[in-house]
Design a protein around this motif. Structure first.
Motif, PDB file in Angstrom:
ATOM      1  N   THR A 188      -2.685  -3.136  -7.293  1.00 43.74           N
ATOM      2  CA  THR A 188      -3.170  -1.776  -7.179  1.00 43.74           C
ATOM      3  C   THR A 188      -4.667  -1.709  -7.437  1.00 43.74           C
ATOM      4  N   ARG A 189      -5.198  -0.493  -7.254  1.00 41.06           N
ATOM      5  CA  ARG A 189      -6.645  -0.320  -7.172  1.00 41.06           C
ATOM      6  C   ARG A 189      -7.171   0.454  -8.386  1.00 41.06           C
ATOM      7  N   PRO A 190      -8.025  -0.164  -9.196  1.00 37.36           N
ATOM      8  CA  PRO A 190      -8.647   0.572 -10.300  1.00 37.36           C
ATOM      9  C   PRO A 190      -9.798   1.426  -9.773  1.00 37.36           C
ATOM     10  N   GLY A 209       0.814  -1.213   0.000  1.00 39.64           N
ATOM     11  CA  GLY A 209       0.000   0.000   0.000  1.00 39.64           C
ATOM     12  C   GLY A 209       0.842   1.255   0.000  1.00 39.64           C
ATOM     13  N   VAL A 210       0.227   2.312  -0.493  1.00 35.03           N
ATOM     14  CA  VAL A 210       0.823   3.641  -0.371  1.00 35.03           C
ATOM     15  C   VAL A 210      -0.329   4.608  -0.145  1.00 35.03           C
ATOM     16  N   SER A 211      -0.144   5.502   0.800  1.00 44.47           N
ATOM     17  CA  SER A 211      -1.202   6.467   1.081  1.00 44.47           C
ATOM     18  C   SER A 211      -0.578   7.803   1.442  1.00 44.47           C
ATOM     19  N   VAL A 212      -1.221   8.855   0.976  1.00 42.46           N
ATOM     20  CA  VAL A 212      -0.762  10.218   1.252  1.00 42.46           C
ATOM     21  C   VAL A 212      -1.963  11.016   1.757  1.00 42.46           C
ATOM     22  N   HIS A 213      -1.733  11.795   2.798  1.00 39.65           N
ATOM     23  CA  HIS A 213      -2.826  12.583   3.364  1.00 39.65           C
ATOM     24  C   HIS A 213      -3.461  13.440   2.268  1.00 39.65           C
ATOM     25  N   ARG A 263      -1.520  15.718  -1.113  1.00 37.99           N
ATOM     26  CA  ARG A 263      -1.437  15.012  -2.405  1.00 37.99           C
ATOM     27  C   ARG A 263      -0.980  15.944  -3.522  1.00 37.99           C
ATOM     28  N   GLY A 264      -0.516  15.335  -4.600  1.00 34.63           N
ATOM     29  CA  GLY A 264      -0.110  16.099  -5.770  1.00 34.63           C
ATOM     30  C   GLY A 264       1.264  16.728  -5.639  1.00 34.63           C
ATOM     31  N   GLN A 265       2.049  16.315  -4.646  1.00 36.73           N
ATOM     32  CA  GLN A 265       3.405  16.864  -4.450  1.00 36.73           C
ATOM     33  C   GLN A 265       4.463  15.784  -4.661  1.00 36.73           C
ATOM     34  N   ARG A 266       4.029  14.691  -5.264  1.00 32.76           N
ATOM     35  CA  ARG A 266       4.920  13.562  -5.555  1.00 32.76           C
ATOM     36  C   ARG A 266       5.470  12.886  -4.287  1.00 32.76           C
ATOM     37  N   ILE A 267       4.717  12.976  -3.226  1.00 30.03           N
ATOM     38  CA  ILE A 267       5.117  12.269  -1.998  1.00 30.03           C
ATOM     39  C   ILE A 267       4.892  10.765  -2.171  1.00 30.03           C
ATOM     40  N   GLY A 268       3.734  10.406  -2.723  1.00 29.09           N
ATOM     41  CA  GLY A 268       3.463   8.995  -2.989  1.00 29.09           C
ATOM     42  C   GLY A 268       4.507   8.413  -3.928  1.00 29.09           C
ATOM     43  N   ARG A 269       4.854   9.173  -4.944  1.00 34.61           N
ATOM     44  CA  ARG A 269       5.854   8.725  -5.918  1.00 34.61           C
ATOM     45  C   ARG A 269       7.206   8.495  -5.256  1.00 34.61           C
ATOM     46  N   GLN A 270       7.597   9.421  -4.394  1.00 32.46           N
ATOM     47  CA  GLN A 270       8.893   9.266  -3.714  1.00 32.46           C
ATOM     48  C   GLN A 270       8.902   8.010  -2.849  1.00 32.46           C
ATOM     49  N   PRO A 278       9.558   8.190 -16.135  1.00 37.84           N
ATOM     50  CA  PRO A 278       9.877   9.016 -17.289  1.00 37.84           C
ATOM     51  C   PRO A 278       9.721  10.501 -17.025  1.00 37.84           C
ATOM     52  N   LYS A 279       9.042  10.829 -15.911  1.00 39.44           N
ATOM     53  CA  LYS A 279       8.819  12.248 -15.634  1.00 39.44           C
ATOM     54  C   LYS A 279       9.887  12.835 -14.727  1.00 39.44           C
ATOM     55  N   SER A 280      10.711  11.974 -14.125  1.00 37.53           N
ATOM     56  CA  SER A 280      11.659  12.553 -13.167  1.00 37.53           C
ATOM     57  C   SER A 280      12.992  12.830 -13.826  1.00 37.53           C
TER      58      SER A 280
HETATM   59  C1  COA Z   1      -2.447   7.244  -4.840  1.00 37.82           C
HETATM   60  C2  COA Z   1      -1.825   8.262  -3.884  1.00 37.82           C
HETATM   61  C3  COA Z   1      -0.896   7.537  -2.925  1.00 37.82           C
HETATM   62  C4  COA Z   1      -1.029   9.272  -4.723  1.00 37.82           C
HETATM   63  O1  COA Z   1      -0.282  10.099  -3.840  1.00 37.82           O
HETATM   64  P1  COA Z   1       0.284  11.530  -4.318  1.00 37.82           P
HETATM   65  O2  COA Z   1       1.407  11.886  -3.413  1.00 37.82           O
HETATM   66  O3  COA Z   1      -0.820  12.503  -4.434  1.00 37.82           O
HETATM   67  O4  COA Z   1       0.792  11.170  -5.783  1.00 37.82           O
HETATM   68  P2  COA Z   1       1.990  11.910  -6.538  1.00 37.82           P
HETATM   69  O5  COA Z   1       1.888  13.377  -6.346  1.00 37.82           O
HETATM   70  O6  COA Z   1       3.267  11.258  -6.134  1.00 37.82           O
HETATM   71  O7  COA Z   1       1.636  11.545  -8.060  1.00 37.82           O
HETATM   72  C5  COA Z   1       2.576  10.955  -8.931  1.00 37.82           C
HETATM   73  C6  COA Z   1       1.906  10.671 -10.247  1.00 37.82           C
HETATM   74  O8  COA Z   1       0.765   9.839 -10.079  1.00 37.82           O
HETATM   75  C7  COA Z   1      -0.250  10.203 -11.011  1.00 37.82           C
HETATM   76  N1  COA Z   1      -1.422  10.703 -10.281  1.00 37.82           N
HETATM   77  C8  COA Z   1      -1.521  10.913  -8.946  1.00 37.82           C
HETATM   78  N2  COA Z   1      -2.761  11.344  -8.636  1.00 37.82           N
HETATM   79  C9  COA Z   1      -3.431  11.407  -9.805  1.00 37.82           C
HETATM   80  C10 COA Z   1      -4.761  11.770 -10.148  1.00 37.82           C
HETATM   81  N3  COA Z   1      -5.655  12.152  -9.223  1.00 37.82           N
HETATM   82  N4  COA Z   1      -5.128  11.684 -11.450  1.00 37.82           N
HETATM   83  C11 COA Z   1      -4.259  11.282 -12.407  1.00 37.82           C
HETATM   84  N5  COA Z   1      -2.979  10.941 -12.128  1.00 37.82           N
HETATM   85  C12 COA Z   1      -2.594  10.986 -10.852  1.00 37.82           C
HETATM   86  C13 COA Z   1       0.355  11.250 -11.887  1.00 37.82           C
HETATM   87  O9  COA Z   1       0.998  10.596 -12.966  1.00 37.82           O
HETATM   88  C14 COA Z   1       1.385  11.891 -10.970  1.00 37.82           C
HETATM   89  O10 COA Z   1       2.411  12.477 -11.693  1.00 37.82           O
HETATM   90  P3  COA Z   1       2.404  14.090 -11.944  1.00 37.82           P
HETATM   91  O11 COA Z   1       2.533  14.690 -10.571  1.00 37.82           O
HETATM   92  O12 COA Z   1       3.592  14.301 -12.812  1.00 37.82           O
HETATM   93  O13 COA Z   1       1.090  14.379 -12.594  1.00 37.82           O
HETATM   94  C15 COA Z   1      -2.909   9.056  -3.084  1.00 37.82           C
HETATM   95  O14 COA Z   1      -3.857   9.567  -4.000  1.00 37.82           O
HETATM   96  C16 COA Z   1      -3.651   8.222  -2.045  1.00 37.82           C
HETATM   97  O15 COA Z   1      -3.233   8.156  -0.881  1.00 37.82           O
HETATM   98  N6  COA Z   1      -4.789   7.571  -2.413  1.00 37.82           N
HETATM   99  C17 COA Z   1      -5.588   6.769  -1.481  1.00 37.82           C
HETATM  100  C18 COA Z   1      -4.935   5.434  -1.165  1.00 37.82           C
HETATM  101  C19 COA Z   1      -4.691   4.609  -2.431  1.00 37.82           C
HETATM  102  O16 COA Z   1      -5.590   4.340  -3.221  1.00 37.82           O
HETATM  103  N7  COA Z   1      -3.437   4.153  -2.613  1.00 37.82           N
HETATM  104  C20 COA Z   1      -2.995   3.476  -3.835  1.00 37.82           C
HETATM  105  C21 COA Z   1      -3.289   2.057  -3.862  1.00 37.82           C
HETATM  106  S1  COA Z   1      -2.202   1.045  -2.944  1.00 37.82           S
END
Ligand code: COA
Length: 212
Positions: free
Chosen positions: A140-142, A103-107, A111-118, A210-212
């Motif tokens: 992962t979750r569709p 799992g990965v989760s971000v408050h 969100r949108g700061q690439r914390i999940g990505r990191q 590819p984006k980093s």
């Molecule tokens: C999924 C989750 C972890 C993303 O965390 P985040 O820190 O906001 O994601 P990031 O900022 O690192 O996003 C990285 C990339 O993911 C994609 N992405 C993230 N959120 C997106 C959205 N709402 N729509 C489309 N693409 C998205 C994009 O490609 C983004 O790259 P960009 O910033 O260049 O556009 C967060 O939304 C979350 O906690 N969701 C609830 C729990 C969950 O479903 N976890 C995943 C399943 S295990």
């Protein structure tokens, strides 16, 4: 923006309650890990539990375990069986060849700061540095699937981003280079956003964002 203030570090047992609060803020009802489950994960495999911390406040959490190939041969594949009901106590194998991203989760406010990505990039890099790891996999979750409940899972995955809106969580992984391995209806019935489905994805050794 978290920016330079963000620190990635392993979770400690003493913060299980705080991480459970973070989980509750991140996930739909019923899907968040509890403090007891998080404590069990840390006890089973502390090195797989990573926290993104901003000024000493946890804003993201990523969880992983090492498993053998055998549980992946079961059908149907189910979240609870693969994760020992979110605890990892009976599923984590210290030398397991599969590094499973659970799992990965971000408050929501972070969100949108690439914390999940990191967090995931860190987990993947770390996984491939470990002796004995042969595959890095995750279910992962569709999450957009409820918008097209009439579509079978493979049709939904194929058409999202084309005839359907891009699926945010799938995109999170696929845009970073993960590939789809297989799709599983009835993976986690309580995950209503996904109509219970899970998509098995893989980060290959040469996966690169590819984006980093
Ligand atoms: C999924 C989750 C972890 C993303 O965390 P985040 O820190 O906001 O994601 P990031 O900022 O690192 O996003 C990285 C990339 O993911 C994609 N992405 C993230 N959120 C997106 C959205 N709402 N729509 C489309 N693409 C998205 C994009 O490609 C983004 O790259 P960009 O910033 O260049 O556009 C967060 O939304 C979350 O906690 N969701 C609830 C729990 C969950 O479903 N976890 C995943 C399943 S295990």
């Amino acid at each position: 923006m978290a920016g330079d203030r963000l620190i990635l570090r392993v979770a400690s047992l003493g913060e299980a309650d705080e991480l459970a609060q973070l989980e509750a803020a991140c996930w739909p009802a019923g899907l968040a890990a509890t403090a007891e489950q998080i404590a069990a994960r840390i006890t089973a495999y502390a090195d797989g539990q990573w926290v993104a911390s901003d000024r000493d406040r946890p804003v993201g959490y990523s969880s992983a375990q090492r498993i053998t190939f055998a549980p992946l041969d079961q059908r149907p594949l189910r979240y609870d069986a693969l994760t020992d009901a979110d605890r990892f106590t009976r599923t984590h194998v210290p030398t397991g060849p599969v590094y499973q991203l659970v799992g990965v989760s971000v408050h929501p406010e972070a969100r949108g700061q690439r914390i999940g990505r990191q967090l995931i990039d860190h987990q993947v890099t770390r996984a491939w540095s470990l002796p004995g790891v042969q595959r890095v996999l995750g279910f992962t979750r569709p999450t957009g699937r409820q918008a097209a409940p009439e579509l079978p899972l493979d049709d939904y995955v194929r058409t999202q981003g084309d005839r359907l809106p891009t699926d945010a969580v799938l995109e999170f992984h696929l845009a970073a280079g993960a590939v789809i391995v297989s799709m599983h209806e009835e993976f986690r019935e309580i995950d209503e956003e996904c109509l219970g489905a899970g998509v098995l994805i893989e980060y290959l050794p040469d996966s690169s964002d590819p984006k980093s």
